[in-house]
Design an enzyme around this catalytic site. Structure first.
Site, short mmCIF file in Angstrom:
data_model
loop_
_atom_site.label_atom_id
_atom_site.label_comp_id
_atom_site.label_asym_id
_atom_site.label_seq_id
_atom_site.Cartn_x
_atom_site.Cartn_y
_atom_site.Cartn_z
N LYS B 77 31.77 -52.62 39.99
CA LYS B 77 30.69 -52.45 40.97
C LYS B 77 30.10 -53.82 41.30
O LYS B 77 29.91 -54.65 40.39
CB LYS B 77 29.62 -51.52 40.37
CG LYS B 77 28.51 -51.12 41.35
CD LYS B 77 27.56 -50.11 40.69
CE LYS B 77 26.43 -49.70 41.62
NZ LYS B 77 25.49 -48.74 40.98
N SER B 152 24.36 -44.70 43.79
CA SER B 152 24.71 -45.94 44.44
C SER B 152 26.12 -46.44 44.13
O SER B 152 26.64 -47.27 44.86
CB SER B 152 23.70 -47.02 44.07
OG SER B 152 23.80 -47.35 42.70
N SER B 176 23.09 -42.87 39.53
CA SER B 176 24.03 -43.63 40.36
C SER B 176 25.47 -43.67 39.86
O SER B 176 26.35 -44.15 40.57
CB SER B 176 23.54 -45.07 40.54
OG SER B 176 22.52 -45.12 41.50
#
Lengths: 92, 484
Positions: B77, B152, B176
């Protein structure tokens, strides 16, 4: 809920356009009105939890160590001179 | 080959039936085909990946320190620092930032021999539930390109679901990892706060943030957690306790396990078809020998409000560092320092980040601190106590991960509060610092639904065992999107 968006933006060092002030002012009111539901809960004898897991301060030995990658660190600066970050003037 | 899990690939690599270079080349060939549609990545690091694959093959050839991740292509990420490789947080303000160091998790994954294929898209600074708040571009759900992948960690979840990486890292502040895992039909684990080092994770809300795996099945989650978990002296909130071998938890047996169904998460606001799937799931767990009971957590009604004071308060402080001085973008032509700060932040941050900085600044400001921030911290204690009470009678809690399946792109982007409220099942878990896993448990039409299991602090082993048993006795994880 009434709030002074100019004051908050100033504290946050965040430039806002007039349109943004209206939009965020309105959206913040909705969100803070929703958050006001917390007032219904009696928390008089409840301690605040800044963390979920109990924690104490963690110290390490204060030992000097060499910093060998200054160039890589400084390379990220928008304006750099002689390994220093240059900024616009701070005072008259 | 790109369709396989890490544990399947590990066997092929160990038997020398394939090489990491072959595998990595196959993953990139597939990635280049689907990425224009999915847009899961911010940066693709093909050249570095092929070098890492070559090094992994050397390790495999010489049987030198081979781990279950040696030679396995993974994605990171883009809010985790990668030395010399762009780490943007999907924000314009960090669009040119190249960290001088690796995050601890990246260092550990590289040391295990994993091959990093690239950095995945997220809601800017991890603030959002759809990846639509990315300051760079949107990401699309592999099951239906008209839908969001969640957020997210939407880029990571979409990349794994679309086989663009075998596994990926995510970070979870209010859901997330779990919510995009549910929306994309993959497995996502948020570990107990403190189990995984946050060093090098760009801070959003430090008392809530935690890094964890996004994988194709529960076995891969255990494998990745084995690498991620452990004390790190560079993170003062990481907990110093022995780390078990999580693969040993993968036992197909949950007899007499006590599972509490959270009443509040099967009521109003949950889509009927999600409810149906969860009821089927309960039956399945019962068949498998678990003892099911209903539990009530009445303070869940306050969780979203509490979270949307605490998380923005911490964010407004953490994001103070983006001032255009030491790194990131700076607004040009500002006559003085204060104007430079105001303009840099105005130009560099997107609307959701600005909104949260403003909420947090307000909640922390003189005159409002006690009524908002301090009040929220006290309610956090109440929510935590509620969980403790529930765990007196059960070993795990069960709920849907989300109130619905993936929603359409644009459907909620104009109503921040509606978007916030959709995270009701995941947010309380972060406030209490507990571990939780999401795994596929059904479908609405062609869109996956996620089941959430919540454990006691540091009870990842129980969580993995229950998740593994459910997975071994169902077929949901075998369904794949047609795009792959």
């Amino acid at each position: 809920m009434q709030l002074d968006i100019n004051h908050i933006a100033k504290l946050a060092r965040l430039g806002l356009t007039e349109d943004e002030k209206v939009l965020y002012g309105r959206q913040l009111s909705v969100i803070l009105d929703y958050a006001a539901r917390l007032q219904k809960l009696d928390t008089n004898n409840i301690p605040p939890a800044s963390h979920a897991i109990p924690m104490k301060n963690v110290w390490r030995e204060d030992v000097a160590a060499p910093c060998t990658n200054t160039d890589e660190i400084v390379a990220n600066g928008p304006t750099v001179e002689n390994n220093m970050f240059r900024v616009p003037k701070i005072m008259e | 080959m790109h369709k396989k899990t890490a544990h399947e690939l590990n066997k092929l690599l160990a038997k020398k039936e394939s090489s990491s270079q072959e595998l990595t080349t196959a993953v990139f060939a597939h990635l280049e085909k689907v990425e224009p549609k999915i847009q899961a990545f911010v940066t693709v690091t093909k050249e570095e990946a092929l070098k890492q694959a070559k090094a992994a093959d050397e390790r495999l050839k010489n049987n030198d320190n081979v781990t279950p991740l040696t030679g396995i292509p993974i994605a990171i990420k883009d809010n985790m620092c990668t030395k010399g490789i762009l780490t943007t947080c999907s924000s314009k303000i960090l669009s040119n930032y190249k960290p001088p160091y690796d995050a601890t998790v990246v260092e550990k994954l590289k040391a295990a021999g994993a091959v990093v294929v690239g950095k995945t898209n997220l809601d800017e600074f991890a603030m959002g539930s759809s990846t639509e708040n990315s300051g760079l571009h949107k990401t699309y759900n592999p099951w239906d390109l008209n839908c969001v992948p969640g957020g997210s960690s939407g880029g990571s979840a979409a990349a794994v679901a679309a086989n663009e990486a075998v596994m990926a890292t995510g970070s979870d502040t209010g859901g997330s990892i779990r919510q995009p895992a549910a929306f994309c039909g993959v497995v996502g684990l948020k570990p107990t706060y403190g189990l995984v080092s946050r060093y090098g994770l760009v801070a959003f809300a430090s008392s809530l943030d935690q890094i964890g795996p996004l994988t194709k099945d529960v076995t891969d989650t255990a494998i990745m957690l084995n690498v991620l978990a452990g004390h790190d002296k560079k993170d003062s909130t990481s907990v110093d306790r022995p780390v078990p071998d999580y693969q040993k938890s993968l036992v197909n047996d949950i007899k007499n396990l006590r599972i509490g169904i959270i009443k509040e998460l099967l009521g109003e606001g949950i889509e009927p078809k999600v409810k149906e799937s969860i009821q089927q799931t309960m039956k399945k767990f019962e068949e498998l020998g678990a003892k099911i009971m209903e539990v009530s957590l009445p303070t869940f009604a306050y969780a979203v409000a509490t979270y949307y004071l605490i998380a923005p308060a911490e964010a407004s402080s953490n994001l103070g560092r983006y001032d255009g001085v030491k790194y990131g973008q700076r607004s040009p032509n500002s006559p003085d320092l204060l104007t430079m700060y105001n303009n840099t932040r105005a130009e560099g941050f997107g609307p959701e980040v600005k909104r949260r900085i403003l909420i947090g600044t307000y909640a922390l400001s003189a005159g409002y601190y006690d009524a908002f921030y301090l009040k929220a911290l006290k309610v956090r204690t109440v929510i935590k106590n509620d969980f403790e009470r529930a765990f007196q009678n059960c070993d795990l809690l069960l709920s849907p991960t989300t109130t619905s399946a993936a929603f359409k792109v644009g459907e909620k982007s104009n109503d921040p509060l509606a978007m916030y409220l959709s995270d009701i099942a995941t947010i309380p878990v972060n406030l209490a610092g507990l571990p939780a896993i999401s795994l596929p448990c059904g479908f609405i039409d062609n869109l996956p639904i996620g089941l959430q299991l919540i454990g006691k602090a540091f009870a990842e082993e129980t969580l993995l065992r229950a998740a593994f048993t459910y997975e071994q006795n169902t077929d949901w994880h075998k369904r794949k999107p047609s795009i792959i």
